[in-house]
Design a protein around this motif. Structure first.
Motif, PDB file in Angstrom:
ATOM      1  N   SER A 155     -28.199  -0.951  30.867  1.00  0.00           N
ATOM      2  CA  SER A 155     -28.744  -1.066  32.216  1.00  0.00           C
ATOM      3  C   SER A 155     -27.760  -0.616  33.293  1.00  0.00           C
ATOM      4  N   THR A 156     -26.473  -0.471  32.920  1.00  0.00           N
ATOM      5  CA  THR A 156     -25.463   0.027  33.868  1.00  0.00           C
ATOM      6  C   THR A 156     -24.917   1.382  33.422  1.00  0.00           C
ATOM      7  N   SER A 157     -25.615   2.046  32.520  1.00  0.00           N
ATOM      8  CA  SER A 157     -25.121   3.279  31.908  1.00  0.00           C
ATOM      9  C   SER A 157     -24.599   4.274  32.945  1.00  0.00           C
ATOM     10  N   GLY A 158     -23.381   4.737  32.729  1.00  0.00           N
ATOM     11  CA  GLY A 158     -22.797   5.754  33.593  1.00  0.00           C
ATOM     12  C   GLY A 158     -22.209   5.260  34.891  1.00  0.00           C
ATOM     13  N   MET A 159     -22.364   3.977  35.204  1.00  0.00           N
ATOM     14  CA  MET A 159     -21.888   3.468  36.487  1.00  0.00           C
ATOM     15  C   MET A 159     -20.395   3.162  36.450  1.00  0.00           C
ATOM     16  N   VAL A 160     -19.701   3.546  37.532  1.00  0.00           N
ATOM     17  CA  VAL A 160     -18.276   3.264  37.675  1.00  0.00           C
ATOM     18  C   VAL A 160     -18.007   2.743  39.087  1.00  0.00           C
ATOM     19  N   ILE A 161     -16.816   2.165  39.270  1.00  0.00           N
ATOM     20  CA  ILE A 161     -16.415   1.607  40.561  1.00  0.00           C
ATOM     21  C   ILE A 161     -15.494   2.604  41.250  1.00  0.00           C
ATOM     22  N   LEU A 162     -15.832   2.964  42.491  1.00  0.00           N
ATOM     23  CA  LEU A 162     -15.064   3.948  43.236  1.00  0.00           C
ATOM     24  C   LEU A 162     -14.499   3.355  44.522  1.00  0.00           C
ATOM     25  N   TYR A 163     -13.311   3.817  44.878  1.00  0.00           N
ATOM     26  CA  TYR A 163     -12.731   3.504  46.189  1.00  0.00           C
ATOM     27  C   TYR A 163     -12.353   4.833  46.827  1.00  0.00           C
ATOM     28  N   GLN A 164     -12.976   5.123  47.946  1.00  0.00           N
ATOM     29  CA  GLN A 164     -12.801   6.404  48.629  1.00  0.00           C
ATOM     30  C   GLN A 164     -13.030   7.575  47.681  1.00  0.00           C
ATOM     31  N   GLY A 165     -14.056   7.423  46.855  1.00  0.00           N
ATOM     32  CA  GLY A 165     -14.500   8.501  45.978  1.00  0.00           C
ATOM     33  C   GLY A 165     -13.764   8.638  44.664  1.00  0.00           C
ATOM     34  N   GLU A 166     -12.758   7.786  44.408  1.00  0.00           N
ATOM     35  CA  GLU A 166     -11.979   7.870  43.176  1.00  0.00           C
ATOM     36  C   GLU A 166     -12.138   6.603  42.348  1.00  0.00           C
ATOM     37  N   PRO A 167     -12.154   6.735  41.000  1.00  0.00           N
ATOM     38  CA  PRO A 167     -12.258   5.535  40.154  1.00  0.00           C
ATOM     39  C   PRO A 167     -11.076   4.601  40.389  1.00  0.00           C
ATOM     40  N   ILE A 168     -11.344   3.320  40.397  1.00  0.00           N
ATOM     41  CA  ILE A 168     -10.280   2.338  40.630  1.00  0.00           C
ATOM     42  C   ILE A 168      -9.640   1.902  39.313  1.00  0.00           C
ATOM     43  N   ASP A 169      -8.561   1.169  39.428  1.00  0.00           N
ATOM     44  CA  ASP A 169      -7.998   0.439  38.293  1.00  0.00           C
ATOM     45  C   ASP A 169      -8.615  -0.955  38.348  1.00  0.00           C
ATOM     46  N   PRO A 170      -9.652  -1.211  37.569  1.00  0.00           N
ATOM     47  CA  PRO A 170     -10.416  -2.467  37.699  1.00  0.00           C
ATOM     48  C   PRO A 170      -9.766  -3.630  36.952  1.00  0.00           C
ATOM     49  N   LEU A 171      -8.669  -4.140  37.492  1.00  0.00           N
ATOM     50  CA  LEU A 171      -7.984  -5.244  36.833  1.00  0.00           C
ATOM     51  C   LEU A 171      -8.885  -6.477  36.799  1.00  0.00           C
ATOM     52  N   PHE A 172      -8.747  -7.254  35.731  1.00  0.00           N
ATOM     53  CA  PHE A 172      -9.524  -8.483  35.607  1.00  0.00           C
ATOM     54  C   PHE A 172      -8.727  -9.501  34.821  1.00  0.00           C
ATOM     55  N   HIS A 173      -9.161 -10.747  34.920  1.00  0.00           N
ATOM     56  CA  HIS A 173      -8.471 -11.841  34.234  1.00  0.00           C
ATOM     57  C   HIS A 173      -9.481 -12.945  33.948  1.00  0.00           C
ATOM     58  N   SER A 174      -9.069 -13.946  33.227  1.00  0.00           N
ATOM     59  CA  SER A 174      -9.991 -15.010  32.816  1.00  0.00           C
ATOM     60  C   SER A 174     -10.384 -15.922  33.966  1.00  0.00           C
ATOM     61  N   THR A 175      -9.392 -16.584  34.570  1.00  0.00           N
ATOM     62  CA  THR A 175      -9.661 -17.670  35.514  1.00  0.00           C
ATOM     63  C   THR A 175      -8.644 -17.643  36.645  1.00  0.00           C
ATOM     64  N   SER A 176      -9.112 -17.497  37.878  1.00  0.00           N
ATOM     65  CA  SER A 176      -8.175 -17.421  39.011  1.00  0.00           C
ATOM     66  C   SER A 176      -7.719 -18.798  39.470  1.00  0.00           C
ATOM     67  N   GLY A 177      -8.535 -19.809  39.229  1.00  0.00           N
ATOM     68  CA  GLY A 177      -8.208 -21.149  39.703  1.00  0.00           C
ATOM     69  C   GLY A 177      -8.713 -21.417  41.108  1.00  0.00           C
ATOM     70  N   GLY A 178      -9.595 -20.563  41.612  1.00  0.00           N
ATOM     71  CA  GLY A 178     -10.194 -20.789  42.923  1.00  0.00           C
ATOM     72  C   GLY A 178      -9.958 -19.687  43.928  1.00  0.00           C
ATOM     73  N   LYS A 179      -8.917 -18.861  43.702  1.00  0.00           N
ATOM     74  CA  LYS A 179      -8.637 -17.752  44.617  1.00  0.00           C
ATOM     75  C   LYS A 179      -7.825 -16.703  43.882  1.00  0.00           C
ATOM     76  N   THR A 180      -8.217 -15.435  44.035  1.00  0.00           N
ATOM     77  CA  THR A 180      -7.497 -14.361  43.348  1.00  0.00           C
ATOM     78  C   THR A 180      -6.262 -13.959  44.152  1.00  0.00           C
ATOM     79  N   GLU A 181      -5.496 -13.027  43.599  1.00  0.00           N
ATOM     80  CA  GLU A 181      -4.224 -12.635  44.184  1.00  0.00           C
ATOM     81  C   GLU A 181      -4.259 -11.231  44.787  1.00  0.00           C
ATOM     82  N   ASN A 182      -3.414 -10.992  45.793  1.00  0.00           N
ATOM     83  CA  ASN A 182      -3.141  -9.638  46.254  1.00  0.00           C
ATOM     84  C   ASN A 182      -2.250  -8.949  45.219  1.00  0.00           C
ATOM     85  N   SER A 183      -2.486  -7.684  44.998  1.00  0.00           N
ATOM     86  CA  SER A 183      -1.730  -6.955  43.973  1.00  0.00           C
ATOM     87  C   SER A 183      -0.222  -6.999  44.229  1.00  0.00           C
TER      88      SER A 183
END
Length: 333
Positions: A155-183
């Motif tokens: 259902s999402t075939s071919g879809m990607v995440i873009l920032y200003q037209g370029e694919p991002i580095d889509p970092l992810f993790h299990s559990t933030s504990g309520g708020k995620t972090e700035n890189s």
């Protein structure tokens, strides 16, 4: 006569309860995964393929992109999660590999130069085959979970995440504990789409809160091995600890250990803690660490994504929440 009927009944129950399930499991484990693998790895004309270095086999395998994404979702996210969370993970997984595909101008896998990615989660993304899925879930759950993940990927075939037209580095993790972090609070590099955001509803995560106790002697030994010139009281080391700076996400960014300033990430790695959102206290001859969250805390929180899905959010809502200023589009063939 009654004894004969009883014997036949016992024999029938034995066949139904013991022999038949065992035969099914042997049959499926022997043929189903390989059949699925053979069918899934048949490359269709003009179909994008991923060069995947499979660590257990020590070789590169060519896998159709969408089939590769299924293996990542199955490895990285609980299949029991809501379908919209699985869709979000599928798009993130696809974006990750698309950015690295050498056929699209990507840099590939730095550990294995002839591959686009590897299946080592400490370096690229985790990935499992259908045979490994069967072992992970069992025969009776396999069909349900595989179908569910396939639906999320299709259902999402071919879809990607873009920032200003370029694919991002889509970092992810299990559990933030309520708020995620700035890189930059974790790795020092500012990335505009990896901003700290709230992530409510993660309490269902088995690692939302964790406690780890270490002997004082072990704590002192590890610290001295890491920083040989450090000045610290071996009888009361925690008395010389102090939080110096916290990140926007509330985690420990810098702390003082004796006469040194160290990062929260260094302490997390040194004592193998779940996250840098931790506190400590003395408990007799041990130091007790209590952590909130699990993982580096940057980008998409998987348990946060599932909580959003349970509240009715779509996969696009989820991705745009955790990745600031992005758009989700179909990639070029």
């Amino acid at each position: 006569m009654m004894k004969s009927i009883a014997y036949y009944l016992i024999f029938f129950i034995f066949l139904l309860v013991i022999v038949l399930p065992a035969a099914i499991v042997r049959s499926c484990s022997g043929f189903l995964p390989e059949k699925l693998d053979e069918e899934s790895q048949m490359v269709k004309p003009r179909e994008l393929t991923v060069s995947l270095y499979v660590t257990s086999k020590k070789r590169i395998e060519k896998i159709p992109l969408e089939e590769y994404v299924k293996g990542v979702v199955a490895a990285e996210m609980p299949a029991s999660f809501k379908i919209e969370a699985l869709k979000a993970q599928a798009v993130a997984a696809r974006t990750y590999v698309y950015k690295r595909m050498r056929s699209k101008g990507g840099t590939g896998c730095s550990l294995h130069p002839e591959a686009d990615v590897c299946d080592d989660p400490t370096h690229c993304q985790a990935w499992i085959s259908t045979g490994q899925m069967l072992k992970k879930w069992g025969i009776f759950a396999f069909y349900h979970y595989y179908s569910k993940i396939s639906q999320a990927v299709k259902s999402t075939s071919g879809m990607v995440i873009l920032y200003q037209g370029e694919p991002i580095d889509p970092l992810f993790h299990s559990t933030s504990g309520g708020k995620t972090e700035n890189s930059e609070d974790v790795w020092g590099n500012f990335v505009p789409y990896l901003r700290s955001v709230t992530s409510p509803g993660e309490e269902s995560s088995p690692k939302f809160i964790a406690v780890k106790q270490l002997p004082v002697s072990e704590v002192v030994s590890k610290i001295r091995q890491k920083w040989p010139d450090i000045s610290i009281d071996p009888q009361n080391p925690e008395g010389q600890w102090e939080v110096v700076e916290r990140s926007e996400g509330g985690r420990i960014k810098k702390m003082r250990i004796g006469n040194r300033i160290v990062s929260g990430t260094e302490i997390r790695e040194l004592f193998q803690l779940n996250s840098t959102n931790f506190k400590w206290e003395r408990d007799k001859d041990k130091i007790k660490f209590t952590t909130i969250g699990y993982g580096h805390g940057v980008g998409l929180s998987q348990y946060g994504a599932n909580a959003m899905a349970e509240e009715g959010a779509s996969f696009i809502d989820i991705l745009k929440h955790y990745y600031t200023g992005v758009e989700i589009k179909k990639m070029d063939a």
